[in-house]
Design a protein around this motif. Structure first.
Motif, PDB file in Angstrom:
ATOM      1  N   TYR A  98       0.813  -1.207   0.000  1.00  0.00           N
ATOM      2  CA  TYR A  98       0.000   0.000   0.000  1.00  0.00           C
ATOM      3  C   TYR A  98       0.851   1.264   0.000  1.00  0.00           C
ATOM      4  O   TYR A  98       0.554   2.226  -0.686  1.00  0.00           O
ATOM      5  N   ASN A  99       1.935   1.279   0.771  1.00  0.00           N
ATOM      6  CA  ASN A  99       2.734   2.499   0.922  1.00  0.00           C
ATOM      7  C   ASN A  99       3.590   2.821  -0.307  1.00  0.00           C
ATOM      8  O   ASN A  99       4.174   3.887  -0.374  1.00  0.00           O
ATOM      9  N   LEU A 100       3.677   1.941  -1.291  1.00  0.00           N
ATOM     10  CA  LEU A 100       4.457   2.207  -2.501  1.00  0.00           C
ATOM     11  C   LEU A 100       3.639   2.892  -3.596  1.00  0.00           C
ATOM     12  O   LEU A 100       4.188   3.306  -4.605  1.00  0.00           O
ATOM     13  N   SER A 102       1.236   5.974  -4.907  1.00  0.00           N
ATOM     14  CA  SER A 102       0.954   7.363  -4.558  1.00  0.00           C
ATOM     15  C   SER A 102      -0.541   7.618  -4.367  1.00  0.00           C
ATOM     16  O   SER A 102      -0.924   8.423  -3.528  1.00  0.00           O
ATOM     17  N   GLY A 117      -3.010  -4.333   3.623  1.00  0.00           N
ATOM     18  CA  GLY A 117      -1.744  -3.656   3.369  1.00  0.00           C
ATOM     19  C   GLY A 117      -1.305  -3.678   1.924  1.00  0.00           C
ATOM     20  O   GLY A 117      -0.232  -3.187   1.588  1.00  0.00           O
ATOM     21  N   TYR A 118      -2.115  -4.242   1.027  1.00  0.00           N
ATOM     22  CA  TYR A 118      -1.757  -4.340  -0.393  1.00  0.00           C
ATOM     23  C   TYR A 118      -2.847  -3.711  -1.259  1.00  0.00           C
ATOM     24  O   TYR A 118      -4.018  -3.698  -0.884  1.00  0.00           O
TER      25      TYR A 118
END
Length: 155
Positions: A98-100, A102, A117-118
């Protein structure tokens, strides 16, 4: 040039017409697949099939995420084909953390079926968001256009 390279060069020059075809060494790769597995029997079947591939070093299976990770000197297409040969629905792992991303909630990226998280991997999120925003702007300008017979006449 190292000693090995020098010896190879000299043997090539002195050997004359003797040609050696070099085999390309496969690189160590990690291949992640999403494989539909319902029970421990499915898990064992997939693990056995993946382990039977030539060059496989390790196979990890996460039943909760439906994820199979194969590490070894293998080609991703062959691993995918072997997984599909078991009769299970398989695809290359379609998610990224998720954090990769934008903009993780852009249409096409957010997936309810993704593990926590994905989000789904999308090639170019900015193009999607720009085209959808321009379509939305066109709708609003068209809504208040004087030439549109169904336009809002609140003004």
């Amino acid at each position: 040039m190292g000693l090995g390279g020098t010896l190879e060069y000299l043997s090539e020059k002195l050997g004359g017409g003797h040609e050696h075809k070099k085999k390309k060494k496969k690189q160590l790769q990690t291949v992640e697949l999403k494989v539909r597995m319902d029970c421990e029997g499915c898990e064992l079947k997939v693990k056995k099939a993946m382990s039977s591939l030539k060059g496989v070093k390790s196979v990890e299976i996460n039943m909760k995420q439906q994820k199979v990770t194969v590490v070894g000197y293998v080609e991703p297409n062959k691993v995918l084909k072997k997984a599909q040969d078991t009769g299970k629905k398989a695809e290359i792992w379609p998610y990224v953390p998720y954090n990769l991303v934008s903009q993780p909630y852009v249409p096409g990226t957010y997936d309810k079926k993704a593990p926590p998280g994905y989000v789904r991997k999308v090639e170019d999120v900015t193009v999607l968001s720009q085209t959808s925003s321009s379509k939305q702007e066109d709708q609003f300008t068209e809504m208040f256009n004087d030439e549109n017979p169904n336009a809002c006449s609140v003004m």
